[in-house]
Design a protein around this motif. Structure first.
Motif, PDB file in Angstrom:
ATOM      1  N   LEU A  26       0.833  -1.207   0.000  1.00 36.92           N
ATOM      2  CA  LEU A  26       0.000   0.000   0.000  1.00 36.92           C
ATOM      3  C   LEU A  26       0.866   1.254   0.000  1.00 36.92           C
ATOM      4  N   SER A  27       1.879   1.251   0.824  1.00 38.86           N
ATOM      5  CA  SER A  27       2.787   2.404   0.900  1.00 38.86           C
ATOM      6  C   SER A  27       3.474   2.638  -0.440  1.00 38.86           C
ATOM      7  N   ALA A  28       3.834   1.577  -1.127  1.00 37.69           N
ATOM      8  CA  ALA A  28       4.528   1.693  -2.412  1.00 37.69           C
ATOM      9  C   ALA A  28       3.662   2.345  -3.486  1.00 37.69           C
ATOM     10  N   VAL A  29       2.331   2.270  -3.325  1.00 40.19           N
ATOM     11  CA  VAL A  29       1.425   2.906  -4.287  1.00 40.19           C
ATOM     12  C   VAL A  29       0.767   4.149  -3.674  1.00 40.19           C
ATOM     13  N   ASP A  30       1.416   4.703  -2.657  1.00 35.61           N
ATOM     14  CA  ASP A  30       0.992   5.955  -2.001  1.00 35.61           C
ATOM     15  C   ASP A  30      -0.393   5.885  -1.369  1.00 35.61           C
ATOM     16  N   LEU A  31      -0.698   4.758  -0.732  1.00 34.59           N
ATOM     17  CA  LEU A  31      -1.942   4.604   0.013  1.00 34.59           C
ATOM     18  C   LEU A  31      -1.611   4.119   1.425  1.00 34.59           C
ATOM     19  N   SER A  32      -2.556   4.268   2.336  1.00 36.66           N
ATOM     20  CA  SER A  32      -2.357   3.777   3.700  1.00 36.66           C
ATOM     21  C   SER A  32      -3.439   2.743   4.024  1.00 36.66           C
ATOM     22  N   PRO A  33      -3.209   1.918   5.043  1.00 31.24           N
ATOM     23  CA  PRO A  33      -4.216   0.931   5.442  1.00 31.24           C
ATOM     24  C   PRO A  33      -5.520   1.575   5.911  1.00 31.24           C
ATOM     25  N   HIS A  34      -5.497   2.873   6.235  1.00 29.49           N
ATOM     26  CA  HIS A  34      -6.706   3.569   6.668  1.00 29.49           C
ATOM     27  C   HIS A  34      -7.613   3.934   5.497  1.00 29.49           C
ATOM     28  N   VAL A  45      -6.885  -9.297   3.313  1.00 30.28           N
ATOM     29  CA  VAL A  45      -5.776  -9.857   4.087  1.00 30.28           C
ATOM     30  C   VAL A  45      -5.294  -8.810   5.086  1.00 30.28           C
ATOM     31  N   PRO A  46      -4.778  -9.238   6.255  1.00 33.77           N
ATOM     32  CA  PRO A  46      -4.263  -8.290   7.235  1.00 33.77           C
ATOM     33  C   PRO A  46      -3.036  -7.560   6.687  1.00 33.77           C
ATOM     34  N   GLU A  47      -2.953  -6.253   6.945  1.00 28.15           N
ATOM     35  CA  GLU A  47      -1.852  -5.477   6.377  1.00 28.15           C
ATOM     36  C   GLU A  47      -0.486  -5.855   6.945  1.00 28.15           C
ATOM     37  N   ASP A  48      -0.442  -6.471   8.133  1.00 29.19           N
ATOM     38  CA  ASP A  48       0.851  -6.836   8.714  1.00 29.19           C
ATOM     39  C   ASP A  48       1.323  -8.232   8.308  1.00 29.19           C
ATOM     40  N   GLN A  49       0.551  -8.912   7.483  1.00 33.73           N
ATOM     41  CA  GLN A  49       0.905 -10.259   7.015  1.00 33.73           C
ATOM     42  C   GLN A  49       1.926 -10.177   5.883  1.00 33.73           C
ATOM     43  N   PRO A  50       2.910 -11.090   5.858  1.00 35.56           N
ATOM     44  CA  PRO A  50       3.859 -11.113   4.737  1.00 35.56           C
ATOM     45  C   PRO A  50       3.138 -11.445   3.428  1.00 35.56           C
ATOM     46  N   VAL A  51       3.583 -10.830   2.349  1.00 30.97           N
ATOM     47  CA  VAL A  51       2.981 -11.048   1.035  1.00 30.97           C
ATOM     48  C   VAL A  51       3.319 -12.452   0.554  1.00 30.97           C
ATOM     49  N   GLU A  52       2.284 -13.190   0.125  1.00 33.86           N
ATOM     50  CA  GLU A  52       2.474 -14.550  -0.364  1.00 33.86           C
ATOM     51  C   GLU A  52       1.931 -14.725  -1.777  1.00 33.86           C
ATOM     52  N   SER A  53       1.486 -13.635  -2.382  1.00 34.99           N
ATOM     53  CA  SER A  53       0.889 -13.697  -3.718  1.00 34.99           C
ATOM     54  C   SER A  53       1.635 -12.751  -4.647  1.00 34.99           C
ATOM     55  N   ASP A  54       1.707 -13.103  -5.940  1.00 34.53           N
ATOM     56  CA  ASP A  54       2.404 -12.227  -6.877  1.00 34.53           C
ATOM     57  C   ASP A  54       1.457 -11.234  -7.545  1.00 34.53           C
ATOM     58  N   ARG A  55       0.161 -11.289  -7.174  1.00 38.34           N
ATOM     59  CA  ARG A  55      -0.817 -10.335  -7.704  1.00 38.34           C
ATOM     60  C   ARG A  55      -1.860 -10.059  -6.631  1.00 38.34           C
ATOM     61  N   VAL A  56      -2.103  -8.767  -6.366  1.00 37.10           N
ATOM     62  CA  VAL A  56      -3.100  -8.375  -5.378  1.00 37.10           C
ATOM     63  C   VAL A  56      -3.995  -7.284  -5.964  1.00 37.10           C
ATOM     64  N   THR A  57      -5.167  -7.131  -5.378  1.00 35.58           N
ATOM     65  CA  THR A  57      -6.094  -6.077  -5.743  1.00 35.58           C
ATOM     66  C   THR A  57      -6.223  -5.140  -4.549  1.00 35.58           C
ATOM     67  N   VAL A  58      -6.194  -3.841  -4.812  1.00 32.17           N
ATOM     68  CA  VAL A  58      -6.379  -2.855  -3.755  1.00 32.17           C
ATOM     69  C   VAL A  58      -7.702  -2.162  -3.989  1.00 32.17           C
ATOM     70  N   LEU A  59      -8.528  -2.129  -2.953  1.00 29.75           N
ATOM     71  CA  LEU A  59      -9.825  -1.492  -3.020  1.00 29.75           C
ATOM     72  C   LEU A  59      -9.791  -0.258  -2.120  1.00 29.75           C
ATOM     73  N   ARG A  60      -9.939   0.910  -2.740  1.00 28.63           N
ATOM     74  CA  ARG A  60      -9.936   2.160  -1.958  1.00 28.63           C
ATOM     75  C   ARG A  60     -11.241   2.278  -1.197  1.00 28.63           C
TER      76      ARG A  60
END
Length: 65
Positions: A26-34, A45-60
């Motif tokens: 999220l930080s890398a794309v200039d967004l925050s968990p809030h 997925v919880p924001e503090d979890q290590p990334v285990e996928s090579d593709r994710v979707t971000v919903l604002r």
């Protein structure tokens, strides 16, 4: 690790970080968990979890004013 981050309704980004968490993505794309949630295969997925996928979707959660 290289991850494709698809921000719904906006852009798709390729992010390359070593051992990232979902909050790091999220930080890398200039967004925050809030203001956004990360989804993997349609499930949040919880924001503090290590990334285990090579593709994710971000919903604002908040947009505009």
């Amino acid at each position: 690790m290289q991850v494709i981050v698809d921000v719904k309704g906006e852009d798709t980004h390729e992010v390359d970080l070593s051992e990232p968490t979902y909050a790091d993505l999220l930080s890398a794309v200039d967004l925050s968990p809030h203001e956004a949630s990360v989804l993997v295969d349609g499930s949040p997925v919880p924001e503090d979890q290590p990334v285990e996928s090579d593709r994710v979707t971000v919903l604002r959660l908040i947009k505009g004013g």
